[in-house]
Design an enzyme around this catalytic site. Structure first.
Site, PDB file in Angstrom:
ATOM      1  N   TYR A 295       6.073  10.348  -4.877  1.00  0.00           N
ATOM      2  CA  TYR A 295       5.828   9.150  -6.364  1.00  0.00           C
ATOM      3  C   TYR A 295       7.309   8.657  -7.048  1.00  0.00           C
ATOM      4  O   TYR A 295       7.768   7.964  -7.520  1.00  0.00           O
ATOM      5  CB  TYR A 295       4.946   9.703  -6.744  1.00  0.00           C
ATOM      6  CG  TYR A 295       4.325   8.082  -7.470  1.00  0.00           C
ATOM      7  CD1 TYR A 295       3.570   7.581  -7.107  1.00  0.00           C
ATOM      8  CD2 TYR A 295       4.234   8.311  -8.987  1.00  0.00           C
ATOM      9  CE1 TYR A 295       3.192   5.881  -8.086  1.00  0.00           C
ATOM     10  CE2 TYR A 295       3.477   7.329 -10.236  1.00  0.00           C
ATOM     11  CZ  TYR A 295       3.143   6.044  -9.404  1.00  0.00           C
ATOM     12  OH  TYR A 295       2.766   5.866 -10.519  1.00  0.00           O
TER      13      TYR A 295
ATOM     14  N   ILE B 241      -5.012  -6.303   1.362  1.00  0.00           N
ATOM     15  CA  ILE B 241      -4.943  -5.995   2.580  1.00  0.00           C
ATOM     16  C   ILE B 241      -6.218  -5.708   3.672  1.00  0.00           C
ATOM     17  O   ILE B 241      -7.214  -5.329   2.431  1.00  0.00           O
ATOM     18  CB  ILE B 241      -3.931  -4.180   3.010  1.00  0.00           C
ATOM     19  CG1 ILE B 241      -4.735  -3.417   1.780  1.00  0.00           C
ATOM     20  CG2 ILE B 241      -2.073  -4.803   2.718  1.00  0.00           C
ATOM     21  CD1 ILE B 241      -4.081  -1.926   1.735  1.00  0.00           C
TER      22      ILE B 241
ATOM     23  N   GLY C  88      -6.920  -2.995  -6.292  1.00  0.00           N
ATOM     24  CA  GLY C  88      -6.916  -1.449  -6.771  1.00  0.00           C
ATOM     25  C   GLY C  88      -7.131  -1.719  -7.439  1.00  0.00           C
ATOM     26  O   GLY C  88      -7.313  -2.511  -8.836  1.00  0.00           O
ATOM     27  N   GLN C  89      -6.631  -0.943  -8.637  1.00  0.00           N
ATOM     28  CA  GLN C  89      -7.394  -0.210  -9.830  1.00  0.00           C
ATOM     29  C   GLN C  89      -6.818  -1.005 -11.017  1.00  0.00           C
ATOM     30  O   GLN C  89      -7.343  -1.828 -11.508  1.00  0.00           O
ATOM     31  CB  GLN C  89      -6.555   1.307 -10.546  1.00  0.00           C
ATOM     32  CG  GLN C  89      -7.124   1.848 -11.743  1.00  0.00           C
ATOM     33  CD  GLN C  89      -6.933   2.590 -12.324  1.00  0.00           C
ATOM     34  OE1 GLN C  89      -5.684   3.236 -11.701  1.00  0.00           O
ATOM     35  NE2 GLN C  89      -6.763   3.455 -13.605  1.00  0.00           N
TER      36      GLN C  89
ATOM     37  N   LYS D  87       9.590   5.567  -7.615  1.00  0.00           N
ATOM     38  CA  LYS D  87       9.770   4.781  -8.805  1.00  0.00           C
ATOM     39  C   LYS D  87      10.700   4.442  -9.622  1.00  0.00           C
ATOM     40  O   LYS D  87      11.616   3.726  -9.804  1.00  0.00           O
ATOM     41  CB  LYS D  87       8.725   5.483  -9.807  1.00  0.00           C
ATOM     42  CG  LYS D  87       7.220   5.134  -9.577  1.00  0.00           C
ATOM     43  CD  LYS D  87       6.699   3.570  -9.322  1.00  0.00           C
ATOM     44  CE  LYS D  87       5.493   3.393  -8.663  1.00  0.00           C
ATOM     45  NZ  LYS D  87       5.156   2.219  -8.803  1.00  0.00           N
TER      46      LYS D  87
ATOM     47  N   GLY E 276      -2.114  -6.136  -4.099  1.00  0.00           N
ATOM     48  CA  GLY E 276      -2.635  -5.309  -4.637  1.00  0.00           C
ATOM     49  C   GLY E 276      -4.038  -5.391  -5.281  1.00  0.00           C
ATOM     50  O   GLY E 276      -4.044  -4.647  -6.709  1.00  0.00           O
TER      51      GLY E 276
ATOM     52  N   ASN F 171       0.460  -8.080   2.926  1.00  0.00           N
ATOM     53  CA  ASN F 171       0.442  -7.111   2.843  1.00  0.00           C
ATOM     54  C   ASN F 171       2.281  -6.883   2.552  1.00  0.00           C
ATOM     55  O   ASN F 171       2.932  -7.756   3.668  1.00  0.00           O
ATOM     56  CB  ASN F 171       0.761  -6.753   4.566  1.00  0.00           C
ATOM     57  CG  ASN F 171       0.778  -5.091   4.925  1.00  0.00           C
ATOM     58  OD1 ASN F 171       2.088  -4.049   4.891  1.00  0.00           O
ATOM     59  ND2 ASN F 171      -0.162  -4.116   6.043  1.00  0.00           N
TER      60      ASN F 171
HETATM   61  N1  SER Z   1      -1.562   7.136 -12.646  1.00  0.00           N
HETATM   62  C1  SER Z   1      -0.606   7.856 -11.795  1.00  0.00           C
HETATM   63  C2  SER Z   1      -0.358   9.232 -11.250  1.00  0.00           C
HETATM   64  O1  SER Z   1      -1.090  10.083 -12.003  1.00  0.00           O
HETATM   65  C3  SER Z   1       0.898   7.810 -12.437  1.00  0.00           C
HETATM   66  O2  SER Z   1       1.516   6.720 -12.568  1.00  0.00           O
HETATM   67  O3  SER Z   1       0.057   9.094  -9.730  1.00  0.00           O
END
Ligand code: SER
Length: 318
Positions: A143, A35, A11-12, A147, A8, A54
């Site tokens: 999400y 990816i 990504g951010q 986690k 990743g 991936n």
């Molecule tokens: N920054 C993430 C979100 O807002 C939370 O960990 O989904």
């Protein structure tokens, strides 16, 4: 930590973590895993190796681990909270089946693994203020479900197979290199871009909604420090509460106005993001991270705001 695979990497978090690791470990192989459709460009591509990685393709990952003698994997592949609500099965596949692939490879090839957890691992019946390290975790979002499962599975692989898994529960991360996308805390990034560009900001989160937030340099420091921590001092592993600031949209708006007085904001709340935000803590207690591996953030709301505005003004020639 010498040869590192960052999954990743575009990504951010990955885009900044990969570059920082290359600076800190010039003798190592810091592989930018990506990816198809999210290929690295510019400095990220030119400053070190890059490979298709991936999480759903175990063979692809195992080949990279062998080729570069990888000792540490940063597993940053994930769908953020709001987008995971619209694609729950894909979120499960990436976050859980992907994690299993990584943990199995790590078990066989003796790699350490960092897979971030989040404020999203908490839920509506978690104590909201000063949220303890060990407390109720019954999240209401997909999400969050992934986690909590990530934390449990990572601890399981450590206890059962000795895989060196460690992690932190990230607050909303505020950054200026790569935009997040699909998260509940994204508003606290987007607001700075609107302010600097001279645009009105439409806030998707209601006034009075407090969440933990953190400036990216502190987030990167946490991700690296936890992997370098003395394992004999770690009572917890997956995953540590870390905190640096907590605010609601109104406090953030007023802070930005101190530097950009003409800035305007109005509210138009997004029900999906608002419901998620309402189920998350107001602020976490990070004393275990401070005691067990010396966690200490450097930025507060004011110093982060100055840095964000200065950086974005240069970027947009404002
Ligand atoms: N920054 C993430 C979100 O807002 C939370 O960990 O989904």
């Amino acid at each position: 930590m010498k040869n590192v695979l960052v999954i990743g990497s575009t990504g951010q978090i990955g885009s900044e973590l990969t570059m920082l690791l290359r600076k800190l470990i010039p003798e190592g192989n810091i592989v930018a895993g990506y990816i198809a459709g999210a290929e690295p460009k510019g400095d990220l591509l030119e400053s070190g190796p890059a490979e298709l990685a991936n999480v759903c393709k175990a063979d692809e990952l195992a080949t990279i681990v062998d080729k570069y003698k990888i000792d540490t994997i940063y597993n940053l592949a994930a769908l953020l909270s709001a987008v995971a609500e619209s694609k729950p099965l894909l979120a499960w596949d990436i976050q859980m089946n992907g994690l299993l692939n990584i943990l199995e490879i790590a078990k066989e090839k003796k790699c350490a693994v960092f897979t971030p957890s989040s404020i999203g691992s908490f839920g509506p019946n978690t104590p909201k203020d000063n949220t303890p390290q060990d407390t109720i975790q019954r999240p209401s979002s997909m999400y969050g479900v992934t986690k909590v499962a990530t934390e449990l599975l990572s601890d399981y692989y450590f206890k059962k197979f000795g895989v060196d898994t460690r992690s932190v529960r990230f607050p909303g991360l505020i950054s200026n290199v790569t935009l997040p996308g699909g998260g509940t805390t994204d508003y606290a990034v987007d607001i700075y871009y609107s302010a600097v560009k001279g645009e009105e900001f439409v806030c998707p989160i209601k006034a009075g909604t407090f969440m933990d937030m953190m400036y990216m340099p502190d987030g990167l420091k946490a991700a690296i420090d936890i992997m370098n921590a003395d394992p004999t001092k770690l009572i917890h592993r997956n995953a540590f509460n870390i905190a640096s600031m907590s605010f609601d949209p109104e406090i953030l708006y007023k802070k930005i106005k101190e530097y950009i007085p003409d800035f305007t904001m109005r509210y138009e709340f997004d029900p999906v993001r608002q419901a998620i935000a309402d189920s998350w803590p107001n602020n976490m207690d990070d004393s275990c991270a401070r005691e067990e591996w010396g966690w200490k953030p450097s930025y507060d709301l004011d110093s982060m705001t100055r840095s964000m505005i200065e950086t974005l003004k240069k970027r947009f020639n404002k």
